[in-house]
Design a protein around this motif. Structure first.
Motif, PDB file in Angstrom:
ATOM      1  N   ALA A  54       2.560   9.460  34.557  1.00  0.00           N
ATOM      2  CA  ALA A  54       2.779  10.561  33.477  1.00  0.00           C
ATOM      3  C   ALA A  54       1.208  10.820  32.905  1.00  0.00           C
ATOM      4  N   ASP A  55       0.453   9.726  32.793  1.00  0.00           N
ATOM      5  CA  ASP A  55      -0.986  10.044  32.507  1.00  0.00           C
ATOM      6  C   ASP A  55      -1.712  11.047  33.391  1.00  0.00           C
ATOM      7  N   GLY A  56      -1.237  11.462  34.451  1.00  0.00           N
ATOM      8  CA  GLY A  56      -1.965  12.151  35.400  1.00  0.00           C
ATOM      9  C   GLY A  56      -3.157  11.538  36.291  1.00  0.00           C
ATOM     10  N   ASP A  57      -3.226  10.283  36.158  1.00  0.00           N
ATOM     11  CA  ASP A  57      -4.483   9.661  36.689  1.00  0.00           C
ATOM     12  C   ASP A  57      -3.945   8.517  37.576  1.00  0.00           C
ATOM     13  N   THR A  58      -2.921   7.585  37.136  1.00  0.00           N
ATOM     14  CA  THR A  58      -2.582   6.358  37.896  1.00  0.00           C
ATOM     15  C   THR A  58      -1.697   6.658  38.966  1.00  0.00           C
ATOM     16  N   LEU A  59      -1.910   6.236  40.146  1.00  0.00           N
ATOM     17  CA  LEU A  59      -1.121   6.565  41.171  1.00  0.00           C
ATOM     18  C   LEU A  59      -0.794   5.069  41.930  1.00  0.00           C
ATOM     19  N   PHE A  60       0.243   5.268  42.513  1.00  0.00           N
ATOM     20  CA  PHE A  60       0.876   4.040  42.985  1.00  0.00           C
ATOM     21  C   PHE A  60       1.131   4.187  44.677  1.00  0.00           C
ATOM     22  N   GLY A  61       0.607   3.324  45.722  1.00  0.00           N
ATOM     23  CA  GLY A  61       0.495   3.431  47.106  1.00  0.00           C
ATOM     24  C   GLY A  61      -0.039   2.466  47.445  1.00  0.00           C
ATOM     25  N   LEU A  62      -0.591   2.459  48.724  1.00  0.00           N
ATOM     26  CA  LEU A  62      -1.143   1.611  49.560  1.00  0.00           C
ATOM     27  C   LEU A  62      -2.568   1.869  49.644  1.00  0.00           C
ATOM     28  N   ALA A  63      -3.413   0.856  49.246  1.00  0.00           N
ATOM     29  CA  ALA A  63      -4.966   1.149  49.458  1.00  0.00           C
ATOM     30  C   ALA A  63      -5.578   0.203  50.335  1.00  0.00           C
ATOM     31  N   ASP A  64      -6.746   0.752  51.050  1.00  0.00           N
ATOM     32  CA  ASP A  64      -7.434  -0.071  52.162  1.00  0.00           C
ATOM     33  C   ASP A  64      -8.980   0.299  51.993  1.00  0.00           C
ATOM     34  N   LEU A  72      -0.426  -3.036  48.466  1.00  0.00           N
ATOM     35  CA  LEU A  72      -0.066  -1.850  47.576  1.00  0.00           C
ATOM     36  C   LEU A  72      -0.205  -2.328  45.885  1.00  0.00           C
ATOM     37  N   GLY A  73      -0.312  -1.287  45.555  1.00  0.00           N
ATOM     38  CA  GLY A  73      -0.716  -1.323  43.842  1.00  0.00           C
ATOM     39  C   GLY A  73      -1.210   0.247  43.315  1.00  0.00           C
ATOM     40  N   SER A  74      -1.794   0.152  42.186  1.00  0.00           N
ATOM     41  CA  SER A  74      -2.173   1.223  41.371  1.00  0.00           C
ATOM     42  C   SER A  74      -3.762   1.465  41.718  1.00  0.00           C
ATOM     43  N   PHE A  75      -3.955   2.676  41.548  1.00  0.00           N
ATOM     44  CA  PHE A  75      -5.465   3.038  41.897  1.00  0.00           C
ATOM     45  C   PHE A  75      -5.461   4.478  40.914  1.00  0.00           C
ATOM     46  N   SER A  76      -6.819   4.750  40.735  1.00  0.00           N
ATOM     47  CA  SER A  76      -6.966   5.905  39.779  1.00  0.00           C
ATOM     48  C   SER A  76      -7.421   7.042  40.546  1.00  0.00           C
ATOM     49  N   LEU A  77      -6.861   8.330  40.354  1.00  0.00           N
ATOM     50  CA  LEU A  77      -7.414   9.508  40.918  1.00  0.00           C
ATOM     51  C   LEU A  77      -8.881  10.088  40.364  1.00  0.00           C
ATOM     52  N   SER A  78      -9.107   9.674  38.997  1.00  0.00           N
ATOM     53  CA  SER A  78     -10.542   9.979  38.677  1.00  0.00           C
ATOM     54  C   SER A  78     -11.535   9.203  39.121  1.00  0.00           C
ATOM     55  N   GLU A  79     -11.247   7.961  39.572  1.00  0.00           N
ATOM     56  CA  GLU A  79     -12.020   7.230  40.408  1.00  0.00           C
ATOM     57  C   GLU A  79     -12.479   7.886  41.686  1.00  0.00           C
ATOM     58  N   PRO A 102       8.711   5.098  55.311  1.00  0.00           N
ATOM     59  CA  PRO A 102       8.637   4.649  53.909  1.00  0.00           C
ATOM     60  C   PRO A 102       7.345   3.856  53.537  1.00  0.00           C
ATOM     61  N   ILE A 103       6.895   3.781  52.558  1.00  0.00           N
ATOM     62  CA  ILE A 103       5.546   3.016  52.123  1.00  0.00           C
ATOM     63  C   ILE A 103       5.642   1.409  52.433  1.00  0.00           C
ATOM     64  N   SER A 104       6.826   0.802  52.615  1.00  0.00           N
ATOM     65  CA  SER A 104       7.072  -0.617  52.763  1.00  0.00           C
ATOM     66  C   SER A 104       6.707  -0.721  54.229  1.00  0.00           C
ATOM     67  N   VAL A 105       7.214   0.308  55.198  1.00  0.00           N
ATOM     68  CA  VAL A 105       6.863   0.105  56.492  1.00  0.00           C
ATOM     69  C   VAL A 105       5.136   0.413  56.727  1.00  0.00           C
ATOM     70  N   TRP A 106       4.745   1.379  56.007  1.00  0.00           N
ATOM     71  CA  TRP A 106       3.252   1.294  56.183  1.00  0.00           C
ATOM     72  C   TRP A 106       2.572   0.123  55.569  1.00  0.00           C
ATOM     73  N   ALA A 107       3.092  -0.396  54.662  1.00  0.00           N
ATOM     74  CA  ALA A 107       2.325  -1.796  54.111  1.00  0.00           C
ATOM     75  C   ALA A 107       2.498  -2.872  55.046  1.00  0.00           C
ATOM     76  N   ALA A 108       3.652  -3.090  55.533  1.00  0.00           N
ATOM     77  CA  ALA A 108       3.964  -4.116  56.679  1.00  0.00           C
ATOM     78  C   ALA A 108       2.930  -3.831  57.687  1.00  0.00           C
ATOM     79  N   THR A 109       3.016  -2.641  58.478  1.00  0.00           N
ATOM     80  CA  THR A 109       2.350  -2.123  59.576  1.00  0.00           C
ATOM     81  C   THR A 109       0.723  -2.470  59.418  1.00  0.00           C
TER      82      THR A 109
END
Length: 136
Positions: A54-64, A72-79, A102-109
């Motif tokens: 809801a803050d419009g900045d904190t995203l969740f997903g897969l970061a590499d 998998l975790g949170s990251f910042s749109l503004s960053e 789904p994100i679980s398949v992406w993360a495992a792969t």
């Protein structure tokens, strides 16, 4: 380049709301398909986002970040938006990105492959090999 269109923002918010509702109702958390992919055009960093808080900045997903261990975790749109690369470039959104996984398949792969980019290649190959042949 617009990193986050209003349509993508709505999709990310809907996924976040669905996850929170599942937690509140003590249901299994959903396993959404990534909504978008960002990448560093001069390096190996790649992000797949599934949710936006809801803050419009904190995203969740897969970061590499290109070190061989996608997480998998949170990251910042503004960053992500503030990254300045050589030649005046910034982080880009892959406007052609789409996925059925789904994100679980992406993360495992990606963990097995060592990167989101190589995972994308593997998932595409698997999808092509799963297509029915013209012979039947």
């Amino acid at each position: 380049m617009i990193l986050l269109t209003p349509e993508l923002r709505c999709m990310l918010r809907a996924n976040a709301i669905n996850r929170r509702a599942a937690l509140r109702d003590e249901r299994l958390e959903p396993d959404p398909v990534p909504v978008l992919k960002w990448f560093n055009p001069t390096g190996a960093a790649t992000w797949l986002a599934t949710e936006l808080d809801a803050d419009g900045d904190t995203l969740f997903g897969l970061a590499d970040l290109g070190f061989g261990c996608p997480e998998l975790g949170s990251f910042s749109l503004s960053e992500i938006a503030s990254v300045r690369l050589p030649l005046g470039l910034g982080i880009e959104r892959d406007i052609a990105f789409e996925s059925v996984h789904p994100i679980s398949v992406w993360a495992a792969t990606a963990r097995r492959a060592g990167s989101i980019s190589f995972a994308e290649t593997l998932l595409r190959r698997a999808a092509v090999s799963d297509l029915p042949s013209e012979d039947g």
